[in-house]
Design a protein around this motif. Structure first.
Motif, short mmCIF file in Angstrom:
data_model
loop_
_atom_site.label_atom_id
_atom_site.label_comp_id
_atom_site.label_asym_id
_atom_site.label_seq_id
_atom_site.Cartn_x
_atom_site.Cartn_y
_atom_site.Cartn_z
N GLU A 297 0.31 -1.20 10.28
CA GLU A 297 1.54 -1.71 10.88
C GLU A 297 2.74 -1.03 10.23
O GLU A 297 2.74 -0.75 9.03
N ALA A 298 3.78 -0.77 11.03
CA ALA A 298 4.89 0.03 10.55
C ALA A 298 5.76 -0.68 9.52
O ALA A 298 6.44 -0.05 8.72
N GLY A 299 5.70 -2.00 9.50
CA GLY A 299 6.64 -2.80 8.71
C GLY A 299 6.73 -2.41 7.25
O GLY A 299 7.82 -2.35 6.68
N LYS A 300 5.60 -2.13 6.62
CA LYS A 300 5.63 -1.88 5.17
C LYS A 300 5.54 -0.39 4.82
O LYS A 300 5.11 -0.03 3.71
N LEU A 301 5.93 0.48 5.75
CA LEU A 301 5.77 1.92 5.54
C LEU A 301 6.34 2.40 4.21
O LEU A 301 5.65 3.07 3.44
N HIS A 302 7.59 2.06 3.93
CA HIS A 302 8.23 2.57 2.71
C HIS A 302 7.49 2.16 1.45
O HIS A 302 7.22 2.98 0.58
N GLU A 303 7.14 0.86 1.37
CA GLU A 303 6.44 0.37 0.18
C GLU A 303 5.10 1.08 0.02
O GLU A 303 4.70 1.45 -1.09
N VAL A 304 4.40 1.27 1.13
CA VAL A 304 3.07 1.90 1.08
C VAL A 304 3.19 3.34 0.57
O VAL A 304 2.43 3.77 -0.30
N ILE A 305 4.17 4.08 1.09
CA ILE A 305 4.30 5.47 0.68
C ILE A 305 4.69 5.56 -0.79
O ILE A 305 4.15 6.36 -1.55
N GLN A 306 5.61 4.69 -1.21
CA GLN A 306 5.99 4.64 -2.62
C GLN A 306 4.77 4.40 -3.51
O GLN A 306 4.57 5.09 -4.50
N ALA A 307 3.98 3.41 -3.11
CA ALA A 307 2.82 3.02 -3.92
C ALA A 307 1.78 4.13 -3.98
O ALA A 307 1.23 4.44 -5.04
N LEU A 308 1.54 4.78 -2.83
CA LEU A 308 0.56 5.88 -2.80
C LEU A 308 1.07 7.05 -3.65
O LEU A 308 0.30 7.68 -4.38
N HIS A 309 2.35 7.33 -3.54
CA HIS A 309 2.95 8.45 -4.28
C HIS A 309 2.75 8.26 -5.78
O HIS A 309 2.40 9.19 -6.51
N THR A 310 2.94 7.03 -6.23
CA THR A 310 2.75 6.73 -7.65
C THR A 310 1.27 6.76 -8.03
O THR A 310 0.89 7.36 -9.04
#
Lengths: 417, 417
Positions: free
Chosen positions: B385-398
């Protein structure tokens, strides 16, 4: 069924509304059962805008790149016009100059056409398409994109008409046809039904801006009938052809004038052989066109002579003459502005002596003194002071029985190509 | 001395000031002792403006004429850039696509390159000229002007680099290089020094807009090293090449996301042979690209399956499926929006099991449920779902050790071609 080349200048396709009107016009022609090739210029101010942009990057405007740039103007026009025609349910295909087979010399900015290979145009016509061709452009033997220079779109239309053996070449413009003189000066100017190539050529060379002399020469040489008519109405235009019928009692067909004129006089030149060749050879090398040349009598081995150049070339001409002073001693060079060249043109002059005398008489009546005179079989030109131009043209127009009752139609700004 | 192809997109040549900056950049390169071919796009909004004008005349935008129209945009750019370079005292010559030898198929609007005959480019280079080539265009076997479609200017640059055996193809753009993820989302995104063609291809296909996948494929196929760098500064960019060196401890090179995604599910389809071929064959015929496909278990001879299409193709896909309902009975079709596809990409994955599992764990930690999964040797994609895109990308990046200290440079609007 006839085959027409129809040429529309930049002001006729100045915006999308006008473009639609041109499309409608062309489609009407095809619907009457004819085959149509349309030659178009760049839309309105496109060319000027491109040049302005270029100047910001390179004041010199390098010639090859300038042609590369300018030709996009017509390419935009052909694509859009082709789309507008298709929108009306007719098939259309656009060709750039090189696609239409225009081969030219490689003198950028003013390339002469060497050859036209119009096979693609003919193929498209035979599959019932309206063919839209970019005016003003071609391709050199090296594969570079070239432009044909001033009058290039008219020349494109005429040359293509000759190459595909069209029945006529119609030049659509912002006036109703060729007038006996400038309708902005003489309200009762007469629209000519027909005019010969030679007369048109004189008029065009003498400053009548509707057709470029180069296009007229091309038409004459290839016997292509030209029709000059308005893109804003369906009035009959003027037919330019070889054997134009002269109207009853009309000896002079038209009166032209050219304000872009300056007189230069070289006084006290040694009268030695080759002096004229030296002067005019040097001016020609500097690409300065000389028009009327008058030499006055030789006195004590010294001669005076005068000639006209375009006003815009005056400075360059004076500078050029200064440059050869060492090789060719003269006493003084003078120059004069605020002049105008007024010309009467008519194929009928040949068989009617006294036409020139009548002109001189009219000028005398107006109290105008004649600075220089030049004649050909079908024209007389006089250089006079510019001040009384309107009165002189009015008087000549009346004197040669050119006045009519109809009011001339005059459209928008002139097309530049 | 090396031979470089340098590609500048539309925003890099958006106005005459930027054009001057590009000219300066190219001249610097030549002054360092290199040979330079420059590929340029149309200036800024030129293309959009031309299309707007065309729409006023023909909503259908006939493909051949549209290509005729659009290619003027690049032709204007090459002429102006060439003039700007000459202004700096260096020799330059511009070539349209056809002049540079680009031969294409005749599918207007998205023509594939069939052949490049770059003799004129090579000749100009050997006489020490800077060669300026119009991106995005070519000529069909019939002599018609074509465009290469999306990513066309990048493709022009790469294909030309291959044809003239350039040492590298530099893609100048509005970002500093290829980042580990979108620097607008993750402030500590890492600029990659090197990346392999395959990784770049996955990233490009997965929505990283800097390079078009078609250009990357061309580069990979022809082993042309690509350098992605900024046209606004002299920072080192990212090198895309075959044997990119992996940084210590980095298994995942980049994280991409694509919001242009919709899920379509077909429920209760008769489980007969050829059913998938029928569905996806029909969608392909309608030019709808299908990405991830998932079939769930068969029950009572009926199967359910889901697939993703571009969000922009959702309506068309639903309509297409409705059209084959007669031939292929199904119970119901559903669709879902507000999705995003998040992907991790890295050549290192092959030798590091558990990379996918780590991704699923991160998503779980974020409380995000996974709708669909797709994997290849060097990537894992999850539709969520698109809603948490930013948090997900941040978390994966880390989680994948991609965070860095440097702040990314992000320039103006993206180039479109």
């Amino acid at each position: 069924m006839s085959l027409y080349v129809m040429k529309f200048g930049g002001s006729s396709v100045g915006d999308t509304e006008r473009m639609k009107r041109v499309a409608k016009r062309v489609v009407e022609k095809q619907s009457e059962g004819h085959q149509c090739v349309v030659v178009v210029s760049a839309m309105g101010d496109t060319t000027d805008e491109l040049i302005d942009q270029a100047k910001l990057l390179n004041e010199q405007l390098p010639a090859r790149e300038l042609d590369m740039l300018m030709t996009t103007g017509e390419q935009i026009s052909i694509a859009l016009l082709s789309m507008a025609i298709q929108q009306l349910g007719h098939e259309a295909v656009s060709f750039t100059g090189w696609q239409a087979g225009f081969r030219t010399e490689s003198d950028f900015g003013r390339a002469r056409i060497t050859d036209i290979q119009p096979q693609r145009v003919l193929d498209a016509l035979s599959s019932n398409k309206i063919v839209v061709v970019a005016g003003f452009q071609g391709m050199s033997a090296d594969g570079d994109i070239t432009t044909l220079g001033r009058g290039g779109s008219d020349t494109t239309a005429v040359a293509l008409a000759a190459a595909i053996q069209a029945d006529a070449c119609e030049i659509y413009t912002d006036v109703d046809g060729i007038y006996s003189t400038d309708p902005r000066i003489v309200k009762v100017a007469r629209k000519l039904k027909e005019i010969s190539y030679d007369e048109m050529l004189e008029l065009a060379n003498l400053g009548a801006a509707v057709l470029h002399p180069r296009a007229v020469e091309y038409a004459k040489h290839n016997r292509v009938p030209l029709i000059v008519r308005s893109s804003f109405n369906h009035n009959e235009g003027t037919v330019v052809k070889e054997d134009a019928v002269m109207e009853q009692g009309v000896v002079v067909s038209g009166i032209a004038y050219d304000k872009n004129v300056a007189r230069i006089s070289i006084l006290g030149v040694a009268d030695i052989p080759g002096v004229l060749a030296k002067v005019f050879g040097t001016l020609a090398a500097a690409k300065i066109d000389v028009d009327i040349i008058v030499q006055s009598g030789v006195e004590a081995g010294k001669a005076d002579f005068s000639f006209t150049v375009a006003l815009t070339d005056r400075e360059a001409a004076l500078k050029t003459l200064e440059g050869i002073r060492g090789e060719l001693p003269y006493r003084e060079v003078t120059s004069e502005e605020n002049l105008v060249k007024v010309s009467i043109v008519g194929a009928g002059m040949v068989s009617h002596p006294g036409v020139a005398a009548q002109m001189f008489a009219v000028l005398a009546e107006q109290g105008v003194s004649i600075k220089m005179v030049s004649t050909s079989e079908i024209k007389v030109s006089c250089v006079i002071e510019a001040g009384k131009l309107h009165e002189v043209i009015q008087a000549l127009h009346t004197a040669y029985n050119l006045d009519t009752e109809e009011q001339a139609f005059v459209g928008g700004p002139k097309d530049r190509r």
